[in-house]
Every structure is written in C-alpha cells, then in structure tokens.
Design an enzyme around this catalytic site. Sequence first.
Site, PDB file in Angstrom:
ATOM      1  N   CYS A 166      23.815 -10.146  25.408  1.00  0.00           N
ATOM      2  CA  CYS A 166      24.761 -11.046  24.748  1.00  0.00           C
ATOM      3  C   CYS A 166      25.035 -12.306  25.556  1.00  0.00           C
ATOM      4  O   CYS A 166      25.637 -13.243  25.052  1.00  0.00           O
ATOM      5  CB  CYS A 166      26.075 -10.305  24.489  1.00  0.00           C
ATOM      6  N   ARG A 205      35.955   1.133  15.221  1.00  0.00           N
ATOM      7  CA  ARG A 205      37.041   0.561  16.009  1.00  0.00           C
ATOM      8  C   ARG A 205      38.286   0.439  15.129  1.00  0.00           C
ATOM      9  O   ARG A 205      38.207   0.557  13.911  1.00  0.00           O
ATOM     10  CB  ARG A 205      36.641  -0.806  16.547  1.00  0.00           C
ATOM     11  N   ARG A 210      39.750 -15.273  22.663  1.00  0.00           N
ATOM     12  CA  ARG A 210      39.408 -13.869  22.403  1.00  0.00           C
ATOM     13  C   ARG A 210      40.430 -13.281  21.456  1.00  0.00           C
ATOM     14  O   ARG A 210      41.459 -13.861  21.175  1.00  0.00           O
ATOM     15  CB  ARG A 210      39.415 -13.056  23.711  1.00  0.00           C
ATOM     16  N   LYS A 262      25.760  -7.319  14.605  1.00  0.00           N
ATOM     17  CA  LYS A 262      25.546  -8.271  15.698  1.00  0.00           C
ATOM     18  C   LYS A 262      26.092  -7.745  17.023  1.00  0.00           C
ATOM     19  O   LYS A 262      25.732  -8.255  18.082  1.00  0.00           O
ATOM     20  CB  LYS A 262      26.165  -9.625  15.375  1.00  0.00           C
ATOM     21  N   ASP A 263      26.949  -6.723  16.983  1.00  0.00           N
ATOM     22  CA  ASP A 263      27.464  -6.126  18.217  1.00  0.00           C
ATOM     23  C   ASP A 263      26.548  -5.053  18.775  1.00  0.00           C
ATOM     24  O   ASP A 263      26.778  -4.562  19.879  1.00  0.00           O
ATOM     25  CB  ASP A 263      28.854  -5.501  17.963  1.00  0.00           C
ATOM     26  N   SER A 288      40.362  -2.243  14.741  1.00  0.00           N
ATOM     27  CA  SER A 288      40.800  -3.560  14.267  1.00  0.00           C
ATOM     28  C   SER A 288      40.798  -3.597  12.747  1.00  0.00           C
ATOM     29  O   SER A 288      40.127  -2.796  12.083  1.00  0.00           O
ATOM     30  CB  SER A 288      39.870  -4.655  14.808  1.00  0.00           C
ATOM     31  N   ARG A 296      42.991 -14.691  16.536  1.00  0.00           N
ATOM     32  CA  ARG A 296      42.416 -16.021  16.744  1.00  0.00           C
ATOM     33  C   ARG A 296      42.971 -17.030  15.738  1.00  0.00           C
ATOM     34  O   ARG A 296      43.272 -18.172  16.100  1.00  0.00           O
ATOM     35  CB  ARG A 296      40.889 -15.947  16.665  1.00  0.00           C
ATOM     36  N   ARG A 335      26.501 -18.913  22.454  1.00  0.00           N
ATOM     37  CA  ARG A 335      25.609 -19.461  21.418  1.00  0.00           C
ATOM     38  C   ARG A 335      26.342 -20.530  20.608  1.00  0.00           C
ATOM     39  O   ARG A 335      25.839 -21.649  20.436  1.00  0.00           O
ATOM     40  CB  ARG A 335      25.120 -18.318  20.509  1.00  0.00           C
ATOM     41  N   ARG A 336      27.520 -20.187  20.096  1.00  0.00           N
ATOM     42  CA  ARG A 336      28.275 -21.160  19.301  1.00  0.00           C
ATOM     43  C   ARG A 336      28.658 -22.366  20.146  1.00  0.00           C
ATOM     44  O   ARG A 336      28.591 -23.509  19.672  1.00  0.00           O
ATOM     45  CB  ARG A 336      29.526 -20.495  18.712  1.00  0.00           C
TER      46      ARG A 336
END
Length: 305
Positions: free
Chosen positions: A238, A8, A146, A80-81, A10, A152, A128-129
């Site tokens: 997810c 990606r 997001r 984790k993705d 980012s 963020r 989850r968090r």
Amino acid sequence: MIIRVATRGSALSIRQAEIVMRRILEFNPDVEFKLVIVRTTGDVVLDKPLYEIGVKGIFEKEVNLALLRGEADVAVHSLKDMPAQISSELTLAMTPPRDDPRDAVVSVRGYTIDSLPSNSVVGTSSLRRRGFLLSIRRDVVVKPIRGNVDTRVRKLMGGGYDALIMAAAGLERLNVNISVNKIDPLLMPPAPGQGVIGVVVRRDREDLLKVLRRSNDEDTFREAIAERAFLSRIGAGCHVPLGGLATVNGDSMDFVYGVVDPDGTSKFTGMVRGSLSDPEGVGRRAAEELLSNAHELVSRLMKNP
C-alpha cells in the site's frame, strides 16, 4: 443455513456486509445471517497514515483471522484493502455488482479538480491520491486525514479542509449528502479493487462456496481477478502509489493503470485491452507494460516508501 459474516465495525463496513447479505438472499432465500464484528489495528491507530503503520493488509488480515479460527464463515472486505496474496487456506469467492470505482473531489462548495482555488487544503492520506492530485494541481496543499467516511466528512464540514479526495463508492453506499465530483480514471487511476466488495471463505467450505458462487456478479469478479493479478505481478504494497482499473467492455476488457511519485513530479499512465476470457492475463499485461515503461520510478518507490 446460518452464515456468520465477519466485518469491521465501521458504518461503511456494516453497510457493505448488508449489501452482500442482500445479494446472497436473492439467490439463496433460505439462508440466515449473523454479524461478527472485528476491531482491527487500522481502526484503532488513527493518528498515522496507513502507509506509516507498516502492516500489510491492515484491515483484511485480522478480519480473515476470524475465518481461520472458526469464529466466522465468510469475511467481507473492501477489495482495495486486500493484498494480492492472502492465506492459502482462503479464497475470494464472490463479488456483488461493482459500485463506482472512481475517486472524487468532495467539498461543500462543489469543487472539481479544475475549479479548486489555488492554495486549497485538500485532505487525503493516500499516497496515490496525493501524487496524482499534485501532478494535476501543483498549487494545492495536501494535508493528511484519517478516520471513517463520516469522520472525514465532519472534519471537512468543520473547516479544516477545502476539499477531500475519497472513493465515490463509499460515499454512495452511505448516501452522504455532500457535493461529489468524480475524477476521470485516466487522470487518477483508482486503487485496484476500488468499488468492489470482496467475500472471502475457507477453501474447504464447499457448501458455502456453492452458495456464494450462485450469488456472484461475473463481470465484477473478472474485473477483480484482473486487478489482483496486476497487483500481484507488480509486487507492491500500500506504500506504492499506483492504480489499476479493469472494465468489462463487451467481449473485451480495458485496463487503465498508472504510477506516480507522491510529490507529483513523475508519473506514468497507460491502458491495455485484452480478452474477457483471460482477465488474469489482461492484468498481468498491464503490469508488464507499467514495469517496462516506468521501471525506474517503480523501483525507486518500492525501495523508498
């Protein structure tokens, strides 16, 4: 050999690709690289939490398509993705050494979970968090957020939030200059694969598999295999707020796991220890314990995302 690396666009994704390329060069000095930037649905749709977009493996799937189409040779992911199941034509071939897998409280004032003032606004779009935070601090307000790491943090600095809950690994990879207080995994079990960078390749690329295996960090890879076995046995996407963290401990492997209701009212956590020689077995045993002890909660969460 020139290796085309799909990722990606980012800043964090590119940084992770750089970490992978540096690691490969340590063991394969004659290799050269070309970055292939892939723009995914998860990067475009920023006005909804990931669990509302409804695409399993939203970041992983479109990057891996570059491999299947022959547009790239390897794909780099935050593990984790990645869903537990990927295309049968692909395989997880390498993991560089793991970064810190823990979640962290990120703030301007240096808050910890315990020191957050009552009614603090805490940003996260992870169920989850959210759930584990509310199970510990029912007096805070959780607000969705997001965007990439920089976005963020800018929103936090702009005053819209008192704190954020984020993965420590991403903040450390980008050298973000802000207070980060890490959370004990027994209080907030991390997402399976958190802190791990996964490198995916086509199964039929034996030439690349040899290069990647020489560069692999074996302990991290074992932890990744255990956590993906855990995820596979649970069979959850997810939208289910569960965590699982494997840690190599000498000849053994410890596995902390947990599941929580998004409102924090119900949760179950535990830990198993098993043999380092059978990481898949350790992950599956953790999943079996979770399913056995929190069957009603897991079933409800899977039926009602």
